[in-house]
Design a protein around this motif. Structure first.
Motif, PDB file in Angstrom:
ATOM      1  N   ILE A  78     -10.097  -5.322  13.387  1.00  6.80           N
ATOM      2  CA  ILE A  78     -10.833  -5.040  12.101  1.00  6.80           C
ATOM      3  C   ILE A  78     -10.604  -5.922  11.040  1.00  6.80           C
ATOM      4  O   ILE A  78      -8.594  -5.687  11.372  1.00  6.80           O
ATOM      5  CB  ILE A  78      -9.901  -3.355  12.006  1.00  6.80           C
ATOM      6  N   GLU A  79     -11.066  -6.088  10.376  1.00  4.40           N
ATOM      7  CA  GLU A  79     -10.733  -6.824   9.205  1.00  4.40           C
ATOM      8  C   GLU A  79     -10.630  -6.181   8.332  1.00  4.40           C
ATOM      9  O   GLU A  79     -11.922  -5.606   7.028  1.00  4.40           O
ATOM     10  CB  GLU A  79     -11.110  -8.177   9.259  1.00  4.40           C
ATOM     11  N   ALA A  80      -9.097  -5.451   6.967  1.00  2.00           N
ATOM     12  CA  ALA A  80      -9.917  -4.817   6.412  1.00  2.00           C
ATOM     13  C   ALA A  80      -9.391  -5.519   4.814  1.00  2.00           C
ATOM     14  O   ALA A  80      -8.474  -6.014   4.617  1.00  2.00           O
ATOM     15  CB  ALA A  80      -8.993  -3.935   5.794  1.00  2.00           C
ATOM     16  N   GLN A  81     -11.140  -4.948   4.160  1.00  2.68           N
ATOM     17  CA  GLN A  81     -10.849  -5.958   2.430  1.00  2.68           C
ATOM     18  C   GLN A  81     -10.385  -5.388   1.051  1.00  2.68           C
ATOM     19  O   GLN A  81     -10.132  -3.724   1.404  1.00  2.68           O
ATOM     20  CB  GLN A  81     -11.935  -6.437   2.134  1.00  2.68           C
ATOM     21  N   ILE A  82      -9.430  -5.794   1.005  1.00  5.34           N
ATOM     22  CA  ILE A  82      -8.121  -5.485  -0.435  1.00  5.34           C
ATOM     23  C   ILE A  82      -9.103  -5.549  -1.165  1.00  5.34           C
ATOM     24  O   ILE A  82      -8.728  -6.712  -1.226  1.00  5.34           O
ATOM     25  CB  ILE A  82      -6.932  -5.180   0.173  1.00  5.34           C
ATOM     26  N   GLU A  83      -8.848  -5.302  -2.245  1.00  6.00           N
ATOM     27  CA  GLU A  83      -9.899  -5.454  -3.412  1.00  6.00           C
ATOM     28  C   GLU A  83     -10.547  -4.241  -4.529  1.00  6.00           C
ATOM     29  O   GLU A  83     -11.248  -4.869  -5.950  1.00  6.00           O
ATOM     30  CB  GLU A  83     -11.632  -6.234  -3.218  1.00  6.00           C
ATOM     31  N   ASP A  84      -9.889  -3.742  -4.071  1.00  2.84           N
ATOM     32  CA  ASP A  84      -9.419  -2.804  -5.539  1.00  2.84           C
ATOM     33  C   ASP A  84      -7.890  -2.515  -6.540  1.00  2.84           C
ATOM     34  O   ASP A  84      -7.296  -2.175  -4.746  1.00  2.84           O
ATOM     35  CB  ASP A  84     -10.588  -1.998  -5.765  1.00  2.84           C
ATOM     36  N   ALA A  85      -7.243  -1.389  -7.485  1.00  6.68           N
ATOM     37  CA  ALA A  85      -6.546  -1.205  -7.828  1.00  6.68           C
ATOM     38  C   ALA A  85      -5.997  -0.087  -6.677  1.00  6.68           C
ATOM     39  O   ALA A  85      -4.475  -0.661  -6.148  1.00  6.68           O
ATOM     40  CB  ALA A  85      -6.299  -0.246  -8.754  1.00  6.68           C
ATOM     41  N   ARG A  86      -6.421   0.720  -6.037  1.00  5.08           N
ATOM     42  CA  ARG A  86      -6.312   1.251  -4.752  1.00  5.08           C
ATOM     43  C   ARG A  86      -6.025   1.396  -3.855  1.00  5.08           C
ATOM     44  O   ARG A  86      -4.644   1.077  -3.207  1.00  5.08           O
ATOM     45  CB  ARG A  86      -7.277   3.122  -5.161  1.00  5.08           C
ATOM     46  N   GLY A  87      -6.620   0.139  -3.451  1.00  7.22           N
ATOM     47  CA  GLY A  87      -6.691  -0.143  -2.347  1.00  7.22           C
ATOM     48  C   GLY A  87      -5.200  -1.336  -2.139  1.00  7.22           C
ATOM     49  O   GLY A  87      -4.370  -1.542  -1.607  1.00  7.22           O
ATOM     50  N   LEU A  88      -5.370  -2.035  -3.249  1.00  8.56           N
ATOM     51  CA  LEU A  88      -3.049  -2.594  -3.396  1.00  8.56           C
ATOM     52  C   LEU A  88      -2.639  -1.566  -3.280  1.00  8.56           C
ATOM     53  O   LEU A  88      -1.354  -1.958  -3.378  1.00  8.56           O
ATOM     54  CB  LEU A  88      -3.617  -3.211  -4.629  1.00  8.56           C
ATOM     55  N   ALA A  89      -2.885  -1.156  -3.880  1.00  3.39           N
ATOM     56  CA  ALA A  89      -1.682   0.211  -4.064  1.00  3.39           C
ATOM     57  C   ALA A  89      -0.953   0.739  -3.038  1.00  3.39           C
ATOM     58  O   ALA A  89       0.115   1.237  -2.672  1.00  3.39           O
ATOM     59  CB  ALA A  89      -2.068   1.446  -5.859  1.00  3.39           C
ATOM     60  N   ARG A  90      -1.680   0.583  -2.236  1.00  6.40           N
ATOM     61  CA  ARG A  90      -2.166   1.904  -0.773  1.00  6.40           C
ATOM     62  C   ARG A  90      -1.899   0.272   0.593  1.00  6.40           C
ATOM     63  O   ARG A  90      -1.827   0.889   1.899  1.00  6.40           O
ATOM     64  CB  ARG A  90      -2.591   2.448  -0.558  1.00  6.40           C
ATOM     65  N   VAL A  91      -1.563  -1.122  -0.006  1.00 11.48           N
ATOM     66  CA  VAL A  91      -1.864  -1.881   1.222  1.00 11.48           C
ATOM     67  C   VAL A  91      -0.963  -1.648   2.109  1.00 11.48           C
ATOM     68  O   VAL A  91      -1.480  -2.006   3.382  1.00 11.48           O
ATOM     69  CB  VAL A  91      -2.331  -3.315   0.634  1.00 11.48           C
ATOM     70  N   ASP A  92       0.235  -1.384   2.427  1.00 11.02           N
ATOM     71  CA  ASP A  92       1.323  -0.984   3.182  1.00 11.02           C
ATOM     72  C   ASP A  92       0.947  -0.209   4.537  1.00 11.02           C
ATOM     73  O   ASP A  92       0.760  -0.440   5.451  1.00 11.02           O
ATOM     74  CB  ASP A  92       2.619  -0.652   2.898  1.00 11.02           C
ATOM     75  N   GLU A  93       0.241   1.088   3.825  1.00  8.76           N
ATOM     76  CA  GLU A  93      -0.239   2.032   4.884  1.00  8.76           C
ATOM     77  C   GLU A  93      -1.566   1.544   5.232  1.00  8.76           C
ATOM     78  O   GLU A  93      -1.618   1.314   6.561  1.00  8.76           O
ATOM     79  CB  GLU A  93      -0.594   3.181   3.827  1.00  8.76           C
ATOM     80  N   ILE A  94      -2.298   0.462   4.662  1.00  2.60           N
ATOM     81  CA  ILE A  94      -3.753   0.068   5.208  1.00  2.60           C
ATOM     82  C   ILE A  94      -2.722  -0.908   6.358  1.00  2.60           C
ATOM     83  O   ILE A  94      -3.676  -0.721   7.606  1.00  2.60           O
ATOM     84  CB  ILE A  94      -4.536  -0.160   4.360  1.00  2.60           C
ATOM     85  N   ALA A  95      -2.311  -1.464   5.636  1.00  2.00           N
ATOM     86  CA  ALA A  95      -2.176  -2.594   6.431  1.00  2.00           C
ATOM     87  C   ALA A  95      -1.326  -1.986   7.963  1.00  2.00           C
ATOM     88  O   ALA A  95      -1.388  -2.436   9.496  1.00  2.00           O
ATOM     89  CB  ALA A  95      -1.473  -3.458   7.089  1.00  2.00           C
ATOM     90  N   GLY A  96      -1.038  -0.980   8.072  1.00  2.00           N
ATOM     91  CA  GLY A  96      -0.183  -0.765   9.113  1.00  2.00           C
ATOM     92  C   GLY A  96      -1.223   0.963  10.034  1.00  2.00           C
ATOM     93  O   GLY A  96      -0.804   2.193  11.082  1.00  2.00           O
ATOM     94  N   ALA A  97      -2.574   0.845   9.637  1.00  2.00           N
ATOM     95  CA  ALA A  97      -3.087   1.950   9.932  1.00  2.00           C
ATOM     96  C   ALA A  97      -3.377   2.360  11.583  1.00  2.00           C
ATOM     97  O   ALA A  97      -4.594   3.474  11.521  1.00  2.00           O
ATOM     98  CB  ALA A  97      -4.168   1.960   9.239  1.00  2.00           C
ATOM     99  N   SER A  98      -4.185   0.539  11.915  1.00  2.00           N
ATOM    100  CA  SER A  98      -4.604   0.895  13.046  1.00  2.00           C
ATOM    101  C   SER A  98      -4.183  -0.320  13.989  1.00  2.00           C
ATOM    102  O   SER A  98      -3.865  -1.582  13.866  1.00  2.00           O
ATOM    103  CB  SER A  98      -6.187   0.776  13.099  1.00  2.00           C
ATOM    104  N   PRO A  99      -3.963  -0.822  15.456  1.00  2.00           N
ATOM    105  CA  PRO A  99      -3.118  -1.676  16.268  1.00  2.00           C
ATOM    106  C   PRO A  99      -5.039  -2.481  16.512  1.00  2.00           C
ATOM    107  O   PRO A  99      -4.885  -3.866  16.368  1.00  2.00           O
ATOM    108  CB  PRO A  99      -3.064  -0.849  17.921  1.00  2.00           C
ATOM    109  N   ARG A 100      -6.053  -2.068  15.918  1.00  2.00           N
ATOM    110  CA  ARG A 100      -7.072  -3.020  15.806  1.00  2.00           C
ATOM    111  C   ARG A 100      -7.080  -3.699  14.695  1.00  2.00           C
ATOM    112  O   ARG A 100      -7.737  -4.819  15.067  1.00  2.00           O
ATOM    113  CB  ARG A 100      -8.564  -2.642  15.887  1.00  2.00           C
ATOM    114  N   LEU A 101      -6.117  -3.709  14.040  1.00  2.00           N
ATOM    115  CA  LEU A 101      -5.881  -4.674  12.487  1.00  2.00           C
ATOM    116  C   LEU A 101      -6.017  -6.386  12.914  1.00  2.00           C
ATOM    117  O   LEU A 101      -4.937  -6.410  13.447  1.00  2.00           O
ATOM    118  CB  LEU A 101      -5.729  -4.114  11.336  1.00  2.00           C
ATOM    119  N   ARG A 102      -6.718  -7.082  12.720  1.00  2.00           N
ATOM    120  CA  ARG A 102      -6.354  -8.614  12.982  1.00  2.00           C
ATOM    121  C   ARG A 102      -5.938  -9.376  11.458  1.00  2.00           C
ATOM    122  O   ARG A 102      -5.754  -9.679  11.310  1.00  2.00           O
ATOM    123  CB  ARG A 102      -7.238  -9.253  13.773  1.00  2.00           C
ATOM    124  N   ALA A 103      -6.386  -8.651   9.789  1.00  2.00           N
ATOM    125  CA  ALA A 103      -6.803  -9.431   8.652  1.00  2.00           C
ATOM    126  C   ALA A 103      -6.653  -8.190   7.798  1.00  2.00           C
ATOM    127  O   ALA A 103      -7.139  -7.342   7.748  1.00  2.00           O
ATOM    128  CB  ALA A 103      -7.249 -10.623   9.080  1.00  2.00           C
TER     129      ALA A 103
END
Ligand code: GLV
Ligand code: MG
Length: 336
Positions: free
Chosen positions: A131-156
């Motif tokens: 999974i590659e997750a796009q961070i593209e708004d204020a809400r996503g940026l505010a939670r980016v650490d949690e998002i980055a740790g949300a799945s072992p499938r994340l690659r980028a």
């Protein structure tokens, strides 16, 4: 830096609704290609684009590139069928799903679960599709650490400047370029660094988004050089003409690459043969931190296909210097 670093210098966006662009993308020199079902596809064309993307994936011929599909965002009506239908029908041709507009770690968890369901159904290798997750708004940026740790499938993690600019109210229509009137040095510095730190804290790649002025290759080169210097792994490209510029910006220079390989050799020699933790290489002190930096540049250089022409040779006169002589490589080496 992972042992097997995979280049993602240029990530080419291809509208899933255009057969012509899908066909053309196969022969281009992008490291990653992603077939887009989201913002490059009009709502009325979404279903046909999904079918076109499935056919393009099954036809193969992507020549070793990373292949991804950008599905529609997790809160849209298209998302569940994008994932279920594309992965069930063509998952074997797919390295990753790009999930746009991630504002909540739950979006990533949803995609992870969906992928797992389809994999169980089809018998495909569990967990292989990233999974590659796009961070593209204020809400996503505010939670980016949690998002980055949300799945072992994340690659980028991928920065989405166009949506981000709109979300924070940036007064500019020039996506990826500096907004007129801004007197600081880089209006994107905060989101870029925020995303980079979250990505690295979770062992992920960090990818910069697109530069929309296709004709302005100098502007693109400047923007790409800046994020490459910051530490990003690559950048999206929207047009074939942008690929070389971006590949160049994200490849280390030959001199830096040679130097990085020499540092690794020299550090290995001094720590294991001479049992010293720090030594001189040319006029520079190297130590464990230098080794870590050199690993980054060497991994990026190797993955970008650079070849070294110099070898490290220890000197035996008591000093810790090593004038490398290009042994066995037929090329005189310069000072390391
Ligand atoms: C990309 O999706 C962007 O919004 O810039
Ligand atoms: Mg976007």
């Amino acid at each position: 830096m992972p042992e097997e670093y995979r280049s993602r210098r240029s990530c080419l966006a291809v509208p899933g609704s255009s057969q012509r662009f899908l066909d053309k993308a196969r022969g281009l020199a992008a490291d990653e290609v992603f077939l887009d079902l989201e913002d490059a596809v009009a709502p009325a064309a979404k279903e046909a684009a999904r079918r076109g993307v499935i056919a393009a994936l099954n036809a193969g011929g992507w020549g070793g590139k990373l292949v991804a599909v950008r599905v529609n965002g997790a809160t849209t009506r298209w998302a569940y069928r994008d994932v279920a239908e594309v992965v069930a029908a063509a998952g074997r041709g797919l390295d990753a799903i790009i999930l746009p507009k991630v504002t909540d770690p739950g979006h990533v968890v949803w995609l992870d679960l969906m992928l797992g369901q389809v994999e169980q159904d089809t018998g495909d290798e569990p967990g292989r599709i990233g999974i590659e997750a796009q961070i593209e708004d204020a809400r996503g940026l505010a939670r980016v650490d949690e998002i980055a740790g949300a799945s072992p499938r994340l690659r980028a993690l991928v920065f989405g400047p166009a949506d981000f600019m709109a979300s924070v109210g940036m007064r500019s229509l020039r996506v990826g370029a500096q907004p007129a009137g801004y007197v600081g040095s880089d209006a994107y510095h905060y989101p870029l660094l925020r995303i980079l730190v979250a990505a690295r804290a979770h062992g992920l790649a960090a990818i910069d988004g697109p530069y929309l002025a296709i004709g302005d290759l100098d502007g693109l080169a400047g923007a790409a050089a800046s994020t490459a210097a910051l530490g990003y792994d690559g950048k999206w490209v929207l047009h074939p003409a942008q690929i070389d510029v971006v590949n160049r910006a994200f490849s280390p220079g030959q001199d830096d690459y040679e130097r990085a390989e020499l540092i690794l050799d020299a550090y290995r020699y001094y720590t294991s043969v001479e049992h010293r933790g720090a030594a001189m290489l040319g006029d520079e002190m190297i130590d464990e931190a230098s080794r870590k930096l050199a690993l980054v540049v060497a991994a990026k250089g190797r993955a970008a296909g650079l070849r070294r022409s110099q070898r490290f040779e220890p000197v035996t006169d008591g000093s810790a210097e090593h004038p490398p002589r290009g042994e066995g490589l037929g090329q005189p080496a310069g000072q390391g």
